[in-house]
Design an enzyme around this catalytic site. Sequence first.
Site, PDB file in Angstrom:
ATOM      1  N   THR B 154       0.832  -1.197   0.000  1.00 36.08           N
ATOM      2  CA  THR B 154       0.000   0.000   0.000  1.00 36.08           C
ATOM      3  C   THR B 154       0.866   1.246   0.000  1.00 36.08           C
ATOM      4  O   THR B 154       1.958   1.251   0.542  1.00 36.08           O
ATOM      5  CB  THR B 154      -0.962   0.026   1.221  1.00 36.08           C
ATOM      6  N   ARG B 155       0.390   2.286  -0.659  1.00 34.09           N
ATOM      7  CA  ARG B 155       1.051   3.584  -0.564  1.00 34.09           C
ATOM      8  C   ARG B 155       0.031   4.663  -0.223  1.00 34.09           C
ATOM      9  O   ARG B 155       0.271   5.845  -0.392  1.00 34.09           O
ATOM     10  CB  ARG B 155       1.809   3.910  -1.858  1.00 34.09           C
ATOM     11  N   HIS B 159      -8.498   2.705   3.660  1.00 36.13           N
ATOM     12  CA  HIS B 159      -9.916   2.997   3.795  1.00 36.13           C
ATOM     13  C   HIS B 159     -10.684   1.681   3.907  1.00 36.13           C
ATOM     14  O   HIS B 159     -10.085   0.608   3.910  1.00 36.13           O
ATOM     15  CB  HIS B 159     -10.379   3.848   2.611  1.00 36.13           C
ATOM     16  N   HIS B 162      -9.866  -1.168   1.428  1.00 36.18           N
ATOM     17  CA  HIS B 162      -8.614  -1.889   1.706  1.00 36.18           C
ATOM     18  C   HIS B 162      -8.777  -2.768   2.943  1.00 36.18           C
ATOM     19  O   HIS B 162      -8.263  -3.874   2.999  1.00 36.18           O
ATOM     20  CB  HIS B 162      -7.466  -0.914   1.939  1.00 36.18           C
ATOM     21  N   ARG B 248      -7.287  -4.331  -8.309  1.00 38.81           N
ATOM     22  CA  ARG B 248      -7.464  -3.759  -9.648  1.00 38.81           C
ATOM     23  C   ARG B 248      -6.337  -2.789  -9.951  1.00 38.81           C
ATOM     24  O   ARG B 248      -5.974  -1.978  -9.104  1.00 38.81           O
ATOM     25  CB  ARG B 248      -8.776  -2.984  -9.708  1.00 38.81           C
ATOM     26  N   ALA B 251      -0.287  -1.230  -9.057  1.00 38.50           N
ATOM     27  CA  ALA B 251       0.928  -0.517  -9.493  1.00 38.50           C
ATOM     28  C   ALA B 251       0.742   0.183 -10.837  1.00 38.50           C
ATOM     29  O   ALA B 251       1.705   0.482 -11.530  1.00 38.50           O
ATOM     30  CB  ALA B 251       2.140  -1.451  -9.550  1.00 38.50           C
TER      31      ALA B 251
END
Lengths: 355, 355
Positions: B154-155, B159, B162, B248, B251
Amino acid sequence: MTDLFLLGAGAFSPIEGFQGSKEVWSVARDFRLNSGLLWSIPLLLLAGEEAQAWKEGSPVLLLDEESRPVGVLHLEEKFSLSKPEYAELIFRTRDDKHPGVGWLYGAGDVALAGKVSVFPGWRPHAYDGYSSIPEETRKEIRQRGWSRVAGFQTRNPIHRAHEYVLKVALEVSDGILIHPLVGETKSDDIPADVRLRCYEALIRNYFVPERTLLALYPTWMRYAGPREAIFHALVRKNYGCSHFIVGRDHAGVGKYYGPFEAQEIFRQFPPEELGIEPIFFDQVFFCRVCGGMASNKTCAHGAHARVELSGTEVRAMLQKGILPPPEFSRAEVAQILVDSMKAPQNGSPQPSKRS
Amino acid sequence: MTDLFLLGAGAFSPIEGFQGSKEVWSVARDFRLNSGLLWSIPLLLLAGEEAQAWKEGSPVLLLDEESRPVGVLHLEEKFSLSKPEYAELIFRTRDDKHPGVGWLYGAGDVALAGKVSVFPGWRPHAYDGYSSIPEETRKEIRQRGWSRVAGFQTRNPIHRAHEYVLKVALEVSDGILIHPLVGETKSDDIPADVRLRCYEALIRNYFVPERTLLALYPTWMRYAGPREAIFHALVRKNYGCSHFIVGRDHAGVGKYYGPFEAQEIFRQFPPEELGIEPIFFDQVFFCRVCGGMASNKTCAHGAHARVELSGTEVRAMLQKGILPPPEFSRAEVAQILVDSMKAPQNGSPQPSKRS
């Protein structure tokens, strides 16, 4: 006689008939067929005194509960079974209050073994539109292009907790097989036709139908806990599943098994021998703080935050015509259960049932 | 220079240094190291004109952004790289508006290859209490007795969507590794220290801490979509994960990749070569009819029933001090974001940051 049907349909593959004494004890003691393959609960045919007249090497006509001929046993071996020893191995108890042990003690004393032939067209506990044949279910799964398929054993209406388990399994699969047991269940269980309407309502209202398959597993509950969890999984592999959902106290009854014994037993066998991967679930509930379904694994808010009802409480509500809270049961499902309890016990309409 | 740190820490195992021309093109064209093992994004060290003076066979001192010595490159090969061809293979575009391509074009023209030695104690993007060393994370996982561990890249702040993905993965695993990227990200990303406080608040309030591990992945985003999904997974295998979550457009950036390309690419490689199993997720949202989180796989109620907000909408709300609805974001997380946006941009307290 559902065992006969399932033997004929290949649900117990590679087993093709009722098992002989050597294989019965090999399965009971070592979880092994004579071939060395994994199996957990023997397929036994127990007959009474009438079996004394039948000769090994001869065919025996098999009748269903209504005395209709349904198949032939090619009798290879007659033997007597030490029931207490068998009960101890399979059910882990000799207590005849255990329903599986009670069935065993109440059955005849002569075990009959041999391959079976099933008369075509006979489908016990059949409901129009639903298949109980492994080959048909596998074909449907193939046509849908699913490779990861999680099977779900159920003998109850699907409440929110079951829906959650199904949806988690679906998130990590291509599709799910909802596979209710529709054979003989306990007398206080919800009738199969009512359950089928519940499943249909749930799928229609809360699932993606293209991702969900409903088919039947016409058999009886052994309540053998851990051994039956393995048995349920091996059978669902034959129905085309790659994964099988195992919850708390799967196939358990009373306090005979610990809540996670039916999960722990899977660790005894290497994955390649099982050929189907279990998906384990802990206790599942609606948590008011999470604002959704959760389990002991994903929620630490404790019992005070949970909406949990016992089976007895739910039954009492439904019988009074009260819908359980939406955190426990979808209204569409609860309404079907309320209506079914209002209907007269005899003569309630079962239009689609065929046998 | 985070690549140097991660090389030294074994995060890119079996790769031990910046790659030579043969291996760079083998990875770019065939996804293969010289050894034949699977890899998806080369580890490149690009230098400017100053590199002309450096001799193959000699050590080169490496400095970080603040010119502190951090390690040594044992220079084995200098070569020039056809950047458009490389960009086409790795990023599937030569468009320099793509941030990964932009970085490539902006970097020096001399590629340097060779094994590296990293000076001990140097930990870029370090935050007290959190490890970025694969060996340490693996040890923690071992001590917790986890065998099925799902890694989550994650970056962004976590929420509800996630959180759902993490909890579904946790239901079918022993534990999860929340593994935020804390290296250089886009300038409009939420700073790492703010994100860490969000993760901490979420774990404390909505997870079972014993089932959740938070560790750091100090690196930079390539935005190479499908190739970076494989890269992220292979790296997380080195951090001790058995499974890796791929959502989805993992990256991805802009419209350079299709929403499921980063999932489909996994099918090109046999599971035993990957050595880590992907867990794929479709679009995730809160559905008012379901009354909970769901995905395209588990909910068919359609867009009108969904609580969905764009990143821009959420940012605008947070900047005005408005908490997004609880169906989108946990209040505890949203409040940290609101507070961080109120704080002065410069001089905001970052008490635990070490470098």
